[in-house]
Write a protein that holds these residues in place. Structure first.
Motif, PDB file in Angstrom:
ATOM      1  N   UNK A  74     107.093 130.918  56.851  1.00 58.03           N
ATOM      2  CA  UNK A  74     105.584 130.600  57.314  1.00 58.03           C
ATOM      3  C   UNK A  74     105.519 129.872  58.594  1.00 58.03           C
ATOM      4  N   UNK A  75     106.809 129.598  59.345  1.00 57.33           N
ATOM      5  CA  UNK A  75     106.905 128.847  60.555  1.00 57.33           C
ATOM      6  C   UNK A  75     106.033 129.469  61.446  1.00 57.33           C
ATOM      7  N   UNK A  76     105.391 129.007  62.183  1.00 61.20           N
ATOM      8  CA  UNK A  76     104.526 129.670  63.385  1.00 61.20           C
ATOM      9  C   UNK A  76     105.602 130.710  64.267  1.00 61.20           C
ATOM     10  N   UNK A  77     105.191 131.674  64.901  1.00 60.03           N
ATOM     11  CA  UNK A  77     105.858 132.832  65.483  1.00 60.03           C
ATOM     12  C   UNK A  77     106.894 131.944  66.757  1.00 60.03           C
ATOM     13  N   UNK A  78     106.245 130.825  67.241  1.00 58.21           N
ATOM     14  CA  UNK A  78     106.867 130.261  68.455  1.00 58.21           C
ATOM     15  C   UNK A  78     108.209 129.723  68.225  1.00 58.21           C
ATOM     16  N   UNK A  79     108.226 129.224  66.834  1.00 60.35           N
ATOM     17  CA  UNK A  79     109.650 128.753  66.299  1.00 60.35           C
ATOM     18  C   UNK A  79     110.692 129.961  66.368  1.00 60.35           C
ATOM     19  N   UNK A  80     110.217 131.104  66.000  1.00 58.29           N
ATOM     20  CA  UNK A  80     111.364 132.009  65.980  1.00 58.29           C
ATOM     21  C   UNK A  80     111.463 132.705  67.292  1.00 58.29           C
ATOM     22  N   UNK A  81     110.545 132.602  68.086  1.00 53.56           N
ATOM     23  CA  UNK A  81     110.664 132.891  69.737  1.00 53.56           C
ATOM     24  C   UNK A  81     111.606 131.983  70.181  1.00 53.56           C
ATOM     25  N   UNK A  82     111.516 130.857  70.171  1.00 54.90           N
ATOM     26  CA  UNK A  82     112.456 129.633  70.559  1.00 54.90           C
ATOM     27  C   UNK A  82     113.796 129.909  70.079  1.00 54.90           C
ATOM     28  N   UNK A  83     113.984 130.042  68.714  1.00 52.70           N
ATOM     29  CA  UNK A  83     115.083 130.191  68.232  1.00 52.70           C
ATOM     30  C   UNK A  83     116.135 131.377  68.851  1.00 52.70           C
TER      31      UNK A  83
ATOM     32  N   UNK B 190     125.679 129.784  90.485  1.00 55.55           N
ATOM     33  CA  UNK B 190     126.713 130.264  89.865  1.00 55.55           C
ATOM     34  C   UNK B 190     126.837 131.771  89.333  1.00 55.55           C
ATOM     35  N   UNK B 191     125.543 132.146  89.561  1.00 53.84           N
ATOM     36  CA  UNK B 191     125.332 133.653  89.231  1.00 53.84           C
ATOM     37  C   UNK B 191     124.712 133.784  87.849  1.00 53.84           C
ATOM     38  N   UNK B 192     124.282 132.794  87.041  1.00 57.25           N
ATOM     39  CA  UNK B 192     123.658 132.975  85.936  1.00 57.25           C
ATOM     40  C   UNK B 192     122.001 133.341  86.051  1.00 57.25           C
ATOM     41  N   UNK B 193     121.696 133.993  85.160  1.00 56.20           N
ATOM     42  CA  UNK B 193     120.245 134.166  84.716  1.00 56.20           C
ATOM     43  C   UNK B 193     119.633 133.021  84.092  1.00 56.20           C
ATOM     44  N   UNK B 194     118.494 132.270  84.657  1.00 59.91           N
ATOM     45  CA  UNK B 194     118.129 130.978  84.131  1.00 59.91           C
ATOM     46  C   UNK B 194     116.586 130.833  83.569  1.00 59.91           C
ATOM     47  N   UNK B 195     116.303 130.048  82.700  1.00 56.89           N
ATOM     48  CA  UNK B 195     114.878 130.043  82.012  1.00 56.89           C
ATOM     49  C   UNK B 195     114.668 128.594  81.520  1.00 56.89           C
ATOM     50  N   UNK B 196     113.884 127.975  82.191  1.00 56.65           N
ATOM     51  CA  UNK B 196     113.349 126.631  81.642  1.00 56.65           C
ATOM     52  C   UNK B 196     112.548 126.886  80.308  1.00 56.65           C
ATOM     53  N   UNK B 197     112.681 126.199  79.219  1.00 59.23           N
ATOM     54  CA  UNK B 197     111.875 126.449  77.987  1.00 59.23           C
ATOM     55  C   UNK B 197     111.046 125.239  78.074  1.00 59.23           C
ATOM     56  N   UNK B 198     109.844 125.351  78.081  1.00 60.98           N
ATOM     57  CA  UNK B 198     108.992 124.132  77.672  1.00 60.98           C
ATOM     58  C   UNK B 198     108.543 124.380  76.204  1.00 60.98           C
ATOM     59  N   UNK B 199     109.083 122.975  75.604  1.00 61.82           N
ATOM     60  CA  UNK B 199     108.659 122.846  74.109  1.00 61.82           C
ATOM     61  C   UNK B 199     107.523 123.090  73.631  1.00 61.82           C
ATOM     62  N   UNK B 200     106.645 122.481  74.406  1.00 62.45           N
ATOM     63  CA  UNK B 200     105.191 122.596  74.031  1.00 62.45           C
ATOM     64  C   UNK B 200     104.478 123.929  73.957  1.00 62.45           C
ATOM     65  N   UNK B 201     105.065 124.829  74.428  1.00 62.63           N
ATOM     66  CA  UNK B 201     104.593 126.304  74.314  1.00 62.63           C
ATOM     67  C   UNK B 201     105.052 127.012  73.103  1.00 62.63           C
ATOM     68  N   UNK B 202     105.778 126.333  72.151  1.00 63.79           N
ATOM     69  CA  UNK B 202     106.518 126.958  71.130  1.00 63.79           C
ATOM     70  C   UNK B 202     106.024 126.608  69.538  1.00 63.79           C
TER      71      UNK B 202
END
Length: 191
Positions: free
Chosen positions: A63-72, A38-50
């Motif tokens: 003080x959250x790990x940087x991965x939490x902010x990256x996911x958000x 349908x023309x979208x850019x897509x990305x699968x986010x693997x929650x174990x990586x965050x």
């Protein structure tokens, strides 16, 4: 009046399974292919990586790990979101619940969401999907009406992650397309 989009539509998928090669992962890949068609850019986010933490387990959010902010940030920047989960004990997975608990209106409000559930049993993932629909609504998101429940997931996919049932595959792609198309409509602005 002519319409134009602000930017290319971006769809992210949050995989509620940490198991490598999971049927949830395979189902989300198929749905993302529909969004991409349908023309979208897509990305699968693997929650174990965050480096997710439990909400409230760290006293100061800074003080959250940087991965939490990256996911958000990835979810916040997305125009549409696919949520996929196996059904565990009559609900959706704990890792997806933890990820959703670490986010809120900033990431989800007015976004379009599509839902996909898988289950090892013959009844499918109706409970997980119903609960995810409630969570999406509570986050003030627009949950598309069609969702997909895949029963007997261990038998549903081949070794390459393709569904044996062409109708189920078409329904997964349709959910991805719906999210992309509704997100594009939501992002149209007058010239």
């Amino acid at each position: 009046m002519p319409q134009r989009q602000k930017h290319p539509i971006s769809i992210v998928a949050l995989c509620g399974s940490l198991r490598e090669g999971s049927s949830t992962h395979a189902a989300l890949r198929i749905a993302l292919a529909g969004a991409e068609e349908a023309g979208a850019r897509v990305e699968l986010l693997e929650l174990g990586a965050y480096q997710l933490v439990f909400q409230g387990s760290v006293a100061n959010e800074a003080d959250y790990p940087a991965g939490v902010f990256a996911l958000r940030e990835k979810v916040k920047r997305a125009d549409g979101i696919l949520l996929g989960s196996p059904e565990y004990h009559g609900s959706f997975s704990g890792v997806l619940k933890s990820a959703l608990d670490l986010m809120g209106f900033d990431e989800f409000e007015d976004k379009v969401i599509g839902l996909i559930g898988v289950s090892g049993g013959r009844m499918g993932a109706a409970n997980a999907l119903a609960m995810l629909r409630i969570v999406g609504t509570a986050l003030r998101a627009w949950v598309v009406p069609n969702d997909v429940s895949i029963p007997r997931s261990s038998e549903a996919f081949d070794e390459n992650g393709h569904l044996h049932d062409a109708e189920l595959a078409a329904r997964l792609k349709a959910v991805g397309r719906d999210v992309a198309q509704f997100a594009a409509m939501q992002n149209e602005t007058p010239e």
